[in-house]
Design a protein around this motif. Structure first.
Motif, mmCIF file in Angstrom:
data_model
loop_
_atom_site.group_PDB
_atom_site.id
_atom_site.type_symbol
_atom_site.label_atom_id
_atom_site.label_comp_id
_atom_site.label_asym_id
_atom_site.label_seq_id
_atom_site.Cartn_x
_atom_site.Cartn_y
_atom_site.Cartn_z
ATOM 1 N N LYS A 37 2.409 -73.730 52.377
ATOM 2 C CA LYS A 37 0.663 -74.247 51.412
ATOM 3 C C LYS A 37 0.204 -73.304 52.836
ATOM 4 O O LYS A 37 -0.094 -73.538 54.452
ATOM 5 C CB LYS A 37 0.249 -75.403 51.685
ATOM 6 C CG LYS A 37 -1.106 -75.717 52.106
ATOM 7 C CD LYS A 37 -1.387 -77.170 51.769
ATOM 8 C CE LYS A 37 -2.512 -77.416 52.026
ATOM 9 N NZ LYS A 37 -3.103 -78.966 51.508
ATOM 10 N N TRP A 40 -6.280 -71.325 53.982
ATOM 11 C CA TRP A 40 -7.166 -70.445 52.901
ATOM 12 C C TRP A 40 -7.852 -68.840 52.992
ATOM 13 O O TRP A 40 -8.255 -68.561 54.539
ATOM 14 C CB TRP A 40 -8.562 -70.541 52.557
ATOM 15 C CG TRP A 40 -8.559 -72.253 52.172
ATOM 16 C CD1 TRP A 40 -8.558 -73.945 52.079
ATOM 17 C CD2 TRP A 40 -8.599 -71.913 50.318
ATOM 18 N NE1 TRP A 40 -8.635 -74.392 51.524
ATOM 19 C CE2 TRP A 40 -8.315 -73.696 50.208
ATOM 20 C CE3 TRP A 40 -8.263 -70.920 49.294
ATOM 21 C CZ2 TRP A 40 -7.895 -73.537 48.720
ATOM 22 C CZ3 TRP A 40 -8.417 -71.181 48.602
ATOM 23 C CH2 TRP A 40 -7.606 -72.766 47.411
ATOM 24 N N LYS A 74 3.909 -68.574 42.308
ATOM 25 C CA LYS A 74 2.697 -69.341 42.400
ATOM 26 C C LYS A 74 2.004 -70.578 41.266
ATOM 27 O O LYS A 74 1.942 -69.477 40.206
ATOM 28 C CB LYS A 74 2.022 -68.108 43.233
ATOM 29 C CG LYS A 74 1.846 -67.183 42.330
ATOM 30 C CD LYS A 74 0.093 -65.947 43.073
ATOM 31 C CE LYS A 74 0.155 -65.158 41.964
ATOM 32 N NZ LYS A 74 -0.682 -64.182 42.766
ATOM 33 N N HIS A 78 -5.772 -73.846 41.472
ATOM 34 C CA HIS A 78 -4.830 -74.696 42.427
ATOM 35 C C HIS A 78 -5.360 -75.620 41.639
ATOM 36 O O HIS A 78 -6.277 -76.052 41.044
ATOM 37 C CB HIS A 78 -6.140 -74.350 43.118
ATOM 38 C CG HIS A 78 -6.096 -73.067 43.769
ATOM 39 N ND1 HIS A 78 -4.274 -72.763 44.756
ATOM 40 C CD2 HIS A 78 -6.310 -71.667 44.120
ATOM 41 C CE1 HIS A 78 -4.998 -71.361 45.454
ATOM 42 N NE2 HIS A 78 -5.448 -70.987 44.340
ATOM 43 N N GLU A 81 -7.014 -80.255 46.778
ATOM 44 C CA GLU A 81 -6.536 -79.826 48.171
ATOM 45 C C GLU A 81 -5.175 -80.421 48.778
ATOM 46 O O GLU A 81 -4.114 -79.627 49.444
ATOM 47 C CB GLU A 81 -7.677 -79.358 49.330
ATOM 48 C CG GLU A 81 -7.639 -78.635 50.817
ATOM 49 C CD GLU A 81 -6.606 -77.744 50.689
ATOM 50 O OE1 GLU A 81 -6.099 -77.222 51.368
ATOM 51 O OE2 GLU A 81 -7.455 -77.176 49.501
ATOM 52 N N ARG A 84 -1.983 -78.976 46.840
ATOM 53 C CA ARG A 84 -1.917 -77.422 47.112
ATOM 54 C C ARG A 84 -0.838 -76.523 47.700
ATOM 55 O O ARG A 84 -0.384 -77.101 48.479
ATOM 56 C CB ARG A 84 -3.212 -76.703 47.438
ATOM 57 C CG ARG A 84 -3.387 -74.956 46.914
ATOM 58 C CD ARG A 84 -5.277 -74.270 47.692
ATOM 59 N NE ARG A 84 -4.548 -75.305 49.713
ATOM 60 C CZ ARG A 84 -4.134 -74.656 50.136
ATOM 61 N NH1 ARG A 84 -4.143 -72.972 49.450
ATOM 62 N NH2 ARG A 84 -4.650 -74.728 51.489
ATOM 63 N N ASP A 86 0.948 -72.559 47.386
ATOM 64 C CA ASP A 86 0.351 -71.193 47.280
ATOM 65 C C ASP A 86 1.763 -70.516 46.719
ATOM 66 O O ASP A 86 1.411 -69.666 45.730
ATOM 67 C CB ASP A 86 -0.111 -70.163 48.619
ATOM 68 C CG ASP A 86 -1.520 -71.109 49.368
ATOM 69 O OD1 ASP A 86 -1.956 -71.118 47.911
ATOM 70 O OD2 ASP A 86 -1.575 -71.676 49.625
#
Length: 145
Positions: A37, A40, A74, A78, A81, A84, A86
């Motif tokens: 993760k 951002w 991936k 999304h 949070e 989440r 990546d």
């Protein structure tokens, strides 16, 4: 009521039995999913550094036969949070010993990366831009038995 000693003994016996069973299964593959993760806006930088510095080492282990497969994925969309991630990298090792070998990729580092200090800095950066990383050991579930 079970005494603490008895409970400890039962846990110890179960643990030893499980470890013994794993040691006897050196011909069984062992799968680990690594979740990453990124902070951002840094997911692309993370995967670029992964591809540049870590993936070539994993490919060497694949060529040697310690790894059976390497897969990176991936999510298309999304989620919330708190859940989440990546990137998920799934590694299938030839056995449990290879999965927990602390020197799995060490023999290849000097040949692939003669500038050890540069590698160290880039790997440090790769982990600095992460908000989280976790590994999950997975095993197949037989559905037809």
């Amino acid at each position: 009521m079970i005494h603490r000693f008895t409970l400890f003994a039962l846990i110890f016996i179960a643990t030893v039995g499980q470890a013994s069973a794993q040691q006897n299964n050196t011909d069984q593959t062992f799968t680990v999913e690594g979740y990453y993760k990124a902070k951002w806006g840094y997911a692309d930088e993370f995967i670029d550094l992964f591809k540049k510095n870590h993936y070539p080492l994993l490919k060497k282990a694949l060529e040697k036969g310690d790894l059976i497969s390497i897969k990176a994925e991936k999510p298309r969309l999304h989620s919330t949070e708190d859940s989440r991630w990546d990137y998920r990298v799934t590694l299938v090792f030839k056995n449990i010993q290879a999965a927990f070998d602390p020197n799995l990729t060490t023999p290849y580092k000097k040949a692939l990366y003669p500038d050890a200090e540069k590698l160290k800095k880039e790997e440090q950066r790769r982990f600095e831009i992460l908000d989280g990383h976790w590994d999950v050991q997975v095993q197949a579930v037989e559905l037809d038995k």
